[in-house]
Design a protein around this motif. Structure first.
Motif, PDB file in Angstrom:
ATOM      1  N   LEU A 148     -57.397 -32.413  32.402  1.00  0.00           N
ATOM      2  CA  LEU A 148     -58.794 -32.327  31.998  1.00  0.00           C
ATOM      3  C   LEU A 148     -59.458 -33.690  32.166  1.00  0.00           C
ATOM      4  O   LEU A 148     -58.806 -34.733  32.038  1.00  0.00           O
ATOM      5  N   GLN A 149     -60.739 -33.681  32.400  1.00  0.00           N
ATOM      6  CA  GLN A 149     -61.493 -34.928  32.562  1.00  0.00           C
ATOM      7  C   GLN A 149     -61.824 -35.478  31.173  1.00  0.00           C
ATOM      8  O   GLN A 149     -62.865 -35.171  30.594  1.00  0.00           O
ATOM      9  N   ILE A 150     -60.915 -36.295  30.644  1.00  0.00           N
ATOM     10  CA  ILE A 150     -61.085 -36.838  29.301  1.00  0.00           C
ATOM     11  C   ILE A 150     -61.232 -38.359  29.302  1.00  0.00           C
ATOM     12  O   ILE A 150     -61.191 -38.979  28.247  1.00  0.00           O
ATOM     13  N   TRP A 151     -61.432 -38.937  30.463  1.00  0.00           N
ATOM     14  CA  TRP A 151     -61.568 -40.389  30.532  1.00  0.00           C
ATOM     15  C   TRP A 151     -63.036 -40.808  30.368  1.00  0.00           C
ATOM     16  O   TRP A 151     -63.953 -39.990  30.440  1.00  0.00           O
ATOM     17  N   GLU A 152     -63.204 -42.081  30.149  1.00  0.00           N
ATOM     18  CA  GLU A 152     -64.533 -42.697  30.029  1.00  0.00           C
ATOM     19  C   GLU A 152     -65.422 -42.000  28.990  1.00  0.00           C
ATOM     20  O   GLU A 152     -66.630 -41.857  29.155  1.00  0.00           O
ATOM     21  N   GLY A 153     -64.791 -41.552  27.909  1.00  0.00           N
ATOM     22  CA  GLY A 153     -65.558 -40.988  26.810  1.00  0.00           C
ATOM     23  C   GLY A 153     -66.130 -39.617  27.060  1.00  0.00           C
ATOM     24  O   GLY A 153     -66.979 -39.151  26.288  1.00  0.00           O
ATOM     25  N   ALA A 154     -65.681 -38.912  28.114  1.00  0.00           N
ATOM     26  CA  ALA A 154     -66.267 -37.610  28.456  1.00  0.00           C
ATOM     27  C   ALA A 154     -66.204 -36.585  27.327  1.00  0.00           C
ATOM     28  O   ALA A 154     -67.140 -35.799  27.172  1.00  0.00           O
ATOM     29  N   PRO A 155     -65.133 -36.543  26.503  1.00  0.00           N
ATOM     30  CA  PRO A 155     -65.120 -35.535  25.432  1.00  0.00           C
ATOM     31  C   PRO A 155     -66.296 -35.643  24.468  1.00  0.00           C
ATOM     32  O   PRO A 155     -66.696 -34.646  23.865  1.00  0.00           O
ATOM     33  N   ALA A 156     -66.848 -36.830  24.313  1.00  0.00           N
ATOM     34  CA  ALA A 156     -67.984 -37.008  23.414  1.00  0.00           C
ATOM     35  C   ALA A 156     -69.295 -36.600  24.072  1.00  0.00           C
ATOM     36  O   ALA A 156     -70.339 -36.574  23.409  1.00  0.00           O
ATOM     37  N   ARG A 157     -69.226 -36.266  25.375  1.00  0.00           N
ATOM     38  CA  ARG A 157     -70.442 -35.885  26.101  1.00  0.00           C
ATOM     39  C   ARG A 157     -70.145 -34.604  26.888  1.00  0.00           C
ATOM     40  O   ARG A 157     -69.870 -34.641  28.087  1.00  0.00           O
ATOM     41  N   PRO A 158     -70.172 -33.448  26.217  1.00  0.00           N
ATOM     42  CA  PRO A 158     -69.814 -32.183  26.885  1.00  0.00           C
ATOM     43  C   PRO A 158     -70.660 -31.877  28.109  1.00  0.00           C
ATOM     44  O   PRO A 158     -70.236 -31.132  28.990  1.00  0.00           O
ATOM     45  N   GLU A 159     -71.865 -32.428  28.137  1.00  0.00           N
ATOM     46  CA  GLU A 159     -72.750 -32.145  29.269  1.00  0.00           C
ATOM     47  C   GLU A 159     -72.427 -33.003  30.482  1.00  0.00           C
ATOM     48  O   GLU A 159     -73.070 -32.871  31.539  1.00  0.00           O
ATOM     49  N   THR A 160     -71.431 -33.890  30.367  1.00  0.00           N
ATOM     50  CA  THR A 160     -71.086 -34.793  31.460  1.00  0.00           C
ATOM     51  C   THR A 160     -70.795 -34.014  32.739  1.00  0.00           C
ATOM     52  O   THR A 160     -70.042 -33.031  32.744  1.00  0.00           O
ATOM     53  N   VAL A 170     -58.540 -30.940  37.529  1.00  0.00           N
ATOM     54  CA  VAL A 170     -58.705 -29.601  38.090  1.00  0.00           C
ATOM     55  C   VAL A 170     -58.961 -28.559  37.009  1.00  0.00           C
ATOM     56  O   VAL A 170     -59.751 -27.624  37.196  1.00  0.00           O
ATOM     57  N   MET A 171     -58.343 -28.712  35.834  1.00  0.00           N
ATOM     58  CA  MET A 171     -58.507 -27.681  34.817  1.00  0.00           C
ATOM     59  C   MET A 171     -59.861 -27.766  34.127  1.00  0.00           C
ATOM     60  O   MET A 171     -60.321 -26.763  33.556  1.00  0.00           O
ATOM     61  N   SER A 172     -60.518 -28.906  34.173  1.00  0.00           N
ATOM     62  CA  SER A 172     -61.908 -28.959  33.720  1.00  0.00           C
ATOM     63  C   SER A 172     -62.784 -28.103  34.623  1.00  0.00           C
ATOM     64  O   SER A 172     -63.667 -27.371  34.160  1.00  0.00           O
ATOM     65  N   HIS A 173     -62.539 -28.159  35.915  1.00  0.00           N
ATOM     66  CA  HIS A 173     -63.283 -27.324  36.860  1.00  0.00           C
ATOM     67  C   HIS A 173     -62.957 -25.844  36.633  1.00  0.00           C
ATOM     68  O   HIS A 173     -63.858 -24.989  36.664  1.00  0.00           O
ATOM     69  N   VAL A 174     -61.682 -25.541  36.400  1.00  0.00           N
ATOM     70  CA  VAL A 174     -61.290 -24.154  36.153  1.00  0.00           C
ATOM     71  C   VAL A 174     -61.922 -23.641  34.865  1.00  0.00           C
ATOM     72  O   VAL A 174     -62.421 -22.518  34.801  1.00  0.00           O
ATOM     73  N   SER A 175     -61.912 -24.471  33.816  1.00  0.00           N
ATOM     74  CA  SER A 175     -62.476 -24.063  32.534  1.00  0.00           C
ATOM     75  C   SER A 175     -63.956 -23.732  32.659  1.00  0.00           C
ATOM     76  O   SER A 175     -64.436 -22.729  32.104  1.00  0.00           O
ATOM     77  N   ARG A 176     -64.693 -24.549  33.387  1.00  0.00           N
ATOM     78  CA  ARG A 176     -66.119 -24.263  33.574  1.00  0.00           C
ATOM     79  C   ARG A 176     -66.328 -23.000  34.407  1.00  0.00           C
ATOM     80  O   ARG A 176     -67.334 -22.295  34.234  1.00  0.00           O
ATOM     81  N   LEU A 177     -65.385 -22.701  35.269  1.00  0.00           N
ATOM     82  CA  LEU A 177     -65.488 -21.498  36.092  1.00  0.00           C
ATOM     83  C   LEU A 177     -65.287 -20.235  35.256  1.00  0.00           C
ATOM     84  O   LEU A 177     -66.086 -19.294  35.337  1.00  0.00           O
ATOM     85  N   GLN A 185     -53.391 -23.788  27.595  1.00  0.00           N
ATOM     86  CA  GLN A 185     -52.522 -24.782  28.231  1.00  0.00           C
ATOM     87  C   GLN A 185     -51.220 -24.874  27.448  1.00  0.00           C
ATOM     88  O   GLN A 185     -51.213 -25.215  26.264  1.00  0.00           O
ATOM     89  N   VAL A 186     -50.108 -24.600  28.118  1.00  0.00           N
ATOM     90  CA  VAL A 186     -48.821 -24.439  27.446  1.00  0.00           C
ATOM     91  C   VAL A 186     -47.822 -25.481  27.947  1.00  0.00           C
ATOM     92  O   VAL A 186     -47.696 -25.698  29.158  1.00  0.00           O
ATOM     93  N   GLY A 187     -47.108 -26.091  27.004  1.00  0.00           N
ATOM     94  CA  GLY A 187     -46.059 -27.031  27.348  1.00  0.00           C
ATOM     95  C   GLY A 187     -46.534 -28.448  27.567  1.00  0.00           C
ATOM     96  O   GLY A 187     -45.773 -29.296  28.048  1.00  0.00           O
TER      97      GLY A 187
END
Length: 326
Positions: A148-160, A170-177, A185-187
């Motif tokens: 998931l794209q969690i770098w550079e403070g992205a979790p605090a800015r969902p609209e990023t 890749v899973m950030s892209h999949v999640s938005r899809l 997400q398992v394991g």
């Protein structure tokens, strides 16, 4: 339509072209080996390795077929092998477009069974399914990493705005899809590095993505708790990044896990997903090795990945008789 390399069919499956898939086909095996979305080379060779080691499972049969002792069935019946996509001269966007085009060309009732390749291809397969289906589906990701794209403070800015797709996001892209809460997400590792400024936002961010079951979570061993997190009665796409396995069982990947699942644990978790949901497709990704690598550990890793692939394929076969049309 992207070209395909002539290959030895997996486990002796009948070869087919996407324009000539026989009536009654349940699923189609497709090799999509590229490493264009990863800093590590080797994932482009995964289809080659799985096809090669599959010969060891059929060496004594003139016209090989498989019998599944557990389900008392012939799990290869109804499957065809479409060969391997040729990504020569392509960049990552072109390669993903080629994967999407190949999956989109399948008849609606044929389940894509994809051999990766790096993890970016999961988005291409999911996008092809998303565009051709009327019913929503969830994604169950077996992985040591969130991707998931969690770098550079992205979790605090969902609209990023998401950065271009790569194996780390890749899973950030999949999640938005597929939509909020439709990714499980398992394991995954119990720890993830984020900027201090985003720590407080992480719980809400992850909840919006879906659910996370860490490798240390008791739900790994508790069927009821696991199914509560994964859900029941849904259409599901499964993606398996082989680095979800402990490095003692999977060294041939870009980032081996120091603490991961064992193969039998992974297969039992797949059982729980498939027994209570319907598979609409799957991929197995991130096995990687040099094509010339004949180290016994590498070949053992490849055989392990093949068995995971066949386990998922067997579930597709088992579900095929009662699978509703998309």
């Amino acid at each position: 339509m992207p070209t395909r390399r002539k290959v030895t069919p997996l486990c002796g499956l009948p070869s087919a072209h996407r324009d000539d898939i026989p009536a009654g086909t349940v699923g189609a095996v497709l090799g999509a080996g590229h490493a264009l979305g990863s800093p590590h080379e080797g994932a482009e060779n995964a289809p080659f390795f799985l096809r090669t080691v599959s010969k060891t499972l059929t060496w004594s049969a003139q016209a090989p077929d498989f019998f599944d002792l557990r389900h008392a069935s012939a799990p290869l019946r109804g499957f065809v092998d479409l060969g391997d996509l040729d990504f020569t001269g392509m960049d990552l966007p072109q390669a993903l477009a080629a994967v999407e085009e190949a999956v989109a060309a399948l008849p609606p009732e044929v389940v894509p069974c994809v051999i990766g390749g790096d993890h970016t291809l999961s988005f291409a397969v999911a996008q092809a399914l998303h565009r051709r289906r009327q019913r929503p589906f969830r994604v169950v990701q077996f992985d040591h990493h969130l991707d998931l794209q969690i770098w550079e403070g992205a979790p605090a800015r969902p609209e990023t705005e998401l950065e271009p797709i790569y194996h780390t996001n890749v899973m950030s892209h999949v999640s938005r899809l597929v939509g909020p809460s439709n990714l499980v997400q398992v394991g995954v590792s119990p720890y993830a590095t984020v900027e201090a400024s985003a720590i407080d936002a992480m719980p809400g961010y992850l909840h919006a993505v879906g659910g996370q079951i860490c490798v240390t979570d008791p739900a790994i061993e508790d069927t009821d708790a696991f199914l509560s997190a994964v859900g029941k009665g849904a259409d599901v796409y499964v993606t398996v990044d082989v680095d979800v396995l402990d490095r003692v069982e999977m060294r041939s990947t870009g980032y081996p896990a120091e603490l991961g699942l064992r193969t039998h644990q992974l297969l039992r978790l797949v059982d729980q997903v498939a027994e209570h949901n319907r598979l609409v497709g799957f991929d197995v990704v991130e096995f990687g090795a040099a094509r010339t690598d004949r180290d016994p550990q590498t070949l053992a890793d490849a055989q392990r990945v093949l068995l995971i692939f066949l386990h998922l394929l067997s579930w597709v076969h088992r579900q095929s008789a009662e699978r509703p049309r998309p």
